[in-house]
Design an enzyme around this catalytic site. Structure first.
Site, PDB file in Angstrom:
ATOM      1  N   HIS A 261       0.864  -1.196   0.000  1.00 18.82           N
ATOM      2  CA  HIS A 261       0.000   0.000   0.000  1.00 18.82           C
ATOM      3  C   HIS A 261       0.898   1.242   0.000  1.00 18.82           C
ATOM      4  CE1 HIS A 261      -3.402   2.502   0.599  1.00 18.82           C
ATOM      5  NE2 HIS A 261      -3.718   2.236   1.847  1.00 18.82           N
ATOM      6  N   HIS A 301      -2.436  -2.028  -9.737  1.00 17.41           N
ATOM      7  CA  HIS A 301      -3.412  -1.379  -8.857  1.00 17.41           C
ATOM      8  C   HIS A 301      -4.693  -2.207  -8.868  1.00 17.41           C
ATOM      9  CE1 HIS A 301      -5.882   1.738  -7.006  1.00 17.41           C
ATOM     10  NE2 HIS A 301      -4.758   2.285  -6.630  1.00 17.41           N
ATOM     11  N   ASP A 357       2.819   5.479  -6.669  1.00 16.59           N
ATOM     12  CA  ASP A 357       4.081   5.335  -5.921  1.00 16.59           C
ATOM     13  C   ASP A 357       5.311   5.192  -6.804  1.00 16.59           C
ATOM     14  OD1 ASP A 357       1.996   3.537  -3.823  1.00 16.59           O
ATOM     15  OD2 ASP A 357       3.065   5.348  -3.195  1.00 16.59           O
TER      16      ASP A 357
END
Ligand code: SDX
Length: 422
Positions: A261, A301, A357
């Site tokens: 995460h 994702h 990210d």
């Protein structure tokens, strides 16, 4: 064709028809067929656990909107504090509302001296800043016993204000402790992002570069909310027991800490550093595909099966930051990884694209943040999203304490066996 779904229990021939609305149908249909029957959905892959009007995602089209406003427009034209107001109140503030909100946040940035002088000193010298932040969020709540009065809107609003205002102060405190520098108090004459950068870096006559201040604000905007992600789900689950918002935020931050995460931005930079050179990228990709190596961190994702719109904006912001800080040498490896992965059937077939990210860590590193601080930088703005969902949950009459059921796969009843007989 009607917007309904009909389920038939072939064991009994019983049938139920329920409406499909907003892309969902009520699980109560199953209860009508057989109250002892449950839908098995590990990790809630196909489950809507709540109604929400805060953030809209379209994973196939790569769309992200906060209260209907496209993320691209907010990143270009808004500020994090304005976006936090939007997420919490549902509308963009007018000039007077924004001025009041900014003034309120600014006047709540200080933390109790006991947090700084006693609490933080209890950590080991090399404590991970994210572990410190999780603990600090829960500890912060012990200074505000009125936080337990979650049925009072004035109390909820006060805690929301305190958490949004103080999270950057806690984050900077964790950093300064980890490098043995004296704590820098909040400055009321600086913007939200500038005040954070000042608390992080001030030594001597440090001045915040307005280009980096803006880049920080854009990154805060992009990370502010993201629908029912793991951390926000944790906020909702813990909040559903009527725990106070500080304890619930600590649970949300704990979930965010995980490398699958929010911990992914830290894992991406460690991965790029380990790859070391663009010549090593093909071999690394083969390792990922074989399952022998790690996952391609920063890729993939649960919702986006196309480009994460935040990754596109962050990649653009990276170049703007590098004009000030100099290019992060890991950028070339990241660009090569992206180029190779986006043309490889393994990733294409699994619809794996760069997520929020993949590039954010390169910016944070160029801004001077140690890798261990990256997830803390994610948690600061996500506090607004966690709190927007927390207050939405408490206002939803259909919500109760979260308590899912299970598919029991253990043994049937059996008799206790005395020790001598085992
Ligand atoms: C965030 O939910 C949110 O909104 C989160 C977030 C937010 O703003 O809150 O967007 C922030 O958490 C972004 C994600 C950051 N995490 C990473 O970058 C870690 C690497 N990515 C993954 O581990 C993964 O993609 C997830 C966790 C993000 C999503 O995983 P899913 O949806 O559970 O998908 P999966 O694990 O079932 O994978 C499907 C397939 C598998 O292959 P097969 O078993 O079918 O052969 O894709 C493969 C996986 O092995 N796969 C990857 C991969 N991600 C998935 N293979 C290599 N590298 C990857 N990164």
């Amino acid at each position: 064709m009607p917007d309904t779904i009909t389920i038939t229990d072939d064991r009994t021939g019983k049938t139920v028809t329920v409406p499909i609305e907003g892309g969902v149908f009520p699980a109560s249909a199953v209860r009508e067929l057989d109250p002892s029957l449950f839908i098995y959905d590990p990790a809630y892959m196909q489950t809507a656990a709540c109604k929400s009007a805060i953030t809209f995602l379209d994973g196939e089209a790569g769309i992200l909107r906060y209260r209907g406003y496209p993320i691209e427009q907010l990143a270009e034209r808004s500020t994090y504090l304005e976006v936090a107001y939007l997420l919490l109140n549902g509308e963009l503030p007018n000039a007077a509302q924004l001025a009041q909100w900014q003034s309120d946040v600014t006047s709540h940035t200080f933390i109790h001296e006991n947090m700084r002088k006693r609490f933080v000193d209890g950590f080991h010298y090399d404590a991970h800043p994210m572990g410190m932040l999780v603990s600090s969020l829960a500890a912060l709540g012990t200074f505000y016993n009125d936080a337990k009065d979650i049925d009072s809107k004035p109390s909820r609003d006060k805690q929301i204000l305190r958490l949004i205002a103080k999270t950057p102060t806690l984050a900077a405190m964790c950093y300064r402790f980890s490098v043995g520098l004296p704590f820098v108090y909040p400055s009321n004459d600086l913007s939200f992002p500038a005040n954070f950068l000042n608390m992080m870096w001030k030594v001597g006559d440090y001045q915040v570069d307005p280009r980096l201040e803006r880049a920080m604000d854009v990154l805060f905007i992009l990370h502010a909310d993201h629908e029912q992600n793991c951390g926000t789900t944790a906020m909702r689950v813990v909040g559903s027991s009527h725990a106070d918002p500080y304890t619930s935020a600590a649970a949300a931050a704990s979930a965010l800490y995980g490398p699958l995460h929010g911990g992914a931005n830290e894992a991406v930079v460690r991965m790029l550093t380990e790859i070391g050179h663009i010549d090593n990228v093909p071999a690394f990709i083969e390792d990922v595909k074989s399952g022998k190596g790690s996952r391609l961190m920063g890729f993939g994702h649960r919702v986006y099966k196309n480009f994460d719109p935040r990754a596109t904006i962050i990649k653009k912001t990276a170049y703007e930051v590098f004009e000030v800080t100099g290019k992060n040498p890991l950028l070339d490896i990241a660009l090569k990884l992206e180029e190779v992965a986006l043309s490889d059937p393994y990733f294409i077939d699994r619809k794996l694209y760069p997520n929020v990210d993949f590039y954010s860590g390169l910016i944070y590193q160029a801004l001077g943040f140690p890798v261990a601080m990256f997830t803390v930088l994610f948690a600061i703005p996500r506090t607004a999203g966690w709190l927007a969902h927390w207050q939405e949950l408490l206002g939803d009459k259909e919500q109760k304490i979260s308590r899912p059921r299970q598919w029991y796969t253990g043994t049937d009843a059996r008799e206790y066996v005395p020790l001598v007989a085992r």
